[in-house]
Design an enzyme around this catalytic site. Structure first.
Site, PDB file in Angstrom:
ATOM      1  NE  ARG A 240      -3.947  -2.167   0.143  1.00 12.67           N
ATOM      2  CZ  ARG A 240      -4.057  -2.823  -0.409  1.00 12.67           C
ATOM      3  NH1 ARG A 240      -3.113  -3.029  -1.676  1.00 12.67           N
ATOM      4  NH2 ARG A 240      -5.017  -3.287  -0.862  1.00 12.67           N
ATOM      5  CD  GLU A 269      -2.112   3.966  -6.354  1.00 15.64           C
ATOM      6  OE1 GLU A 269      -2.669   3.654  -6.814  1.00 15.64           O
ATOM      7  OE2 GLU A 269      -1.003   2.884  -5.614  1.00 15.64           O
ATOM      8  CG  HIS A 287      -1.889  -0.224  -7.897  1.00 15.03           C
ATOM      9  ND1 HIS A 287      -2.686   0.390  -6.828  1.00 15.03           N
ATOM     10  CD2 HIS A 287      -2.259  -1.186  -8.077  1.00 15.03           C
ATOM     11  CE1 HIS A 287      -2.654  -0.071  -6.117  1.00 15.03           C
ATOM     12  NE2 HIS A 287      -2.683  -1.406  -6.210  1.00 15.03           N
TER      13      HIS A 287
END
Length: 321
Positions: A240, A269, A287
């Site tokens: 994360r 993000e 990601h």
């Protein structure tokens, strides 16, 4: 033809087409999703109509959003994590929340190793050199990288993905140091040793993060933690984004406090700290941890299995609250 009485499902983002086709066969959709994140207005509107919802980590499902879901029975989160959802608020409103565990373990472990190898062996720098037609030929000192085989791999968080990453280290003859609440028995031949957080940071050549995002793990890797790492060490994060203090990481990299970083996730993000961009010793991915066709389709199927169960008054297979 879909019956008018069929449950309504809100889908926040467009999923792989095999999943969308199955959704359309079984349910009515509140609207057709797109690749872009839903705005707040669309999110609230969709939840207010739906009997079930499929959301992703990019959607903030807070108490206000849940208040709109007067018919909502289930939120199937298209992810392993669920820190984007206010679980207490969902529980108060008797809305079931599910996730997609297990299915993305191997894909995420694979991308972790892609990052580790890429940053250690300067793969993206080499790729850019060739693509920009700047390569003049082999040279003894060109793009010298770091050895991987035989070096120490540190795992912060020895859950499913952490263990899968550690298992892959056997092929590189790497001893593994890891943090965990209890001893973990190696599933493959190799040397695994449980250690403290500080010991893993101080003694590892590569530190790979595999923890959920909680109040305790937010900025787990801060300036102090980075100061404990070897100057020759690399940080890898496929867990994360907010687990890492990006400003502190950027400062450590620019100061040469650590050798490099491989990142698949980010603190805010899709924004990335500006000082991380352009650094030659940082490999950045958008990601991609679970981004294989098979994995993303299976994640959608698991969401469907949970929705099928709940709308038919059966226990959800992957309920988190």
């Amino acid at each position: 033809m879909m019956e008018a009485s069929s449950p309504l499902v809100f889908v926040a983002r467009r999923l792989p087409e095999p999943v969308m086709a199955r959704l359309r066969e079984r349910y009515r959709l509140t609207d057709e999703p797109s690749d872009e994140p839903p705005g707040r207005e669309r999110l609230i509107a969709g939840l207010s109509e739906a009997d079930a919802a499929i959301c992703t980590l990019t959607e903030r499902i807070d108490d206000d959003a849940l208040r709109a879901g007067c018919r909502l029975k289930i939120i199937a989160n298209y992810a392993v994590g669920f820190n984007n959802i206010d679980l207490d608020a969902a529980k108060r409103r008797r809305i079931i929340v599910t996730n997609t565990p297990d299915v993305l373990t191997d894909a995420t472990a694979d991308v972790t190793w892609a990052l580790l190898l890429a940053v250690a062996r300067r793969v993206t720098e080499g790729h850019a050199l060739v693509q920009q037609r700047s390569w003049s030929g082999w040279a003894p000192t060109q793009l010298l990288g770091a050895d991987v085989t035989g070096r120490t791999l540190g795992i912060i968080g020895m859950g499913r993905i952490g263990r899968a990453v550690a298992e892959r280290a056997a092929g590189f003859r790497m001893p593994v140091l890891y943090t965990a609440h209890q001893e973990v028995v190696p599933a493959v031949p190799g040397t695994w040793q449980r250690a403290s957080f500080e010991q893993v940071l101080a003694q590892s050549d590569f530190v790979s993060l595999h923890v959920p995002l909680t109040d305790e793990t937010r900025h787990l890797i801060d300036a102090r933690a980075l100061s404990l790492m070897r100057r020759s060490a690399f940080l890898i994060n496929s867990s994360r984004g907010p687990v890492v203090d990006e400003a502190a990481l950027a400062h450590s990299l620019k100061q040469g406090r650590i050798a490099g970083a491989g990142l698949d996730v980010y603190e805010r993000e899709p924004a990335i700290h500006h000082d991380l961009l352009g650094l030659p010793n940082v490999v950045t991915l958008p990601h991609l941890g679970s981004a294989t066709w098979r994995t993303r389709v299976r994640m959608g199927e698991i969401c469907l299995e949970n929705i099928d169960a709940v709308v038919n008054d059966r226990p959800a297979p992957n309920q988190v609250t």
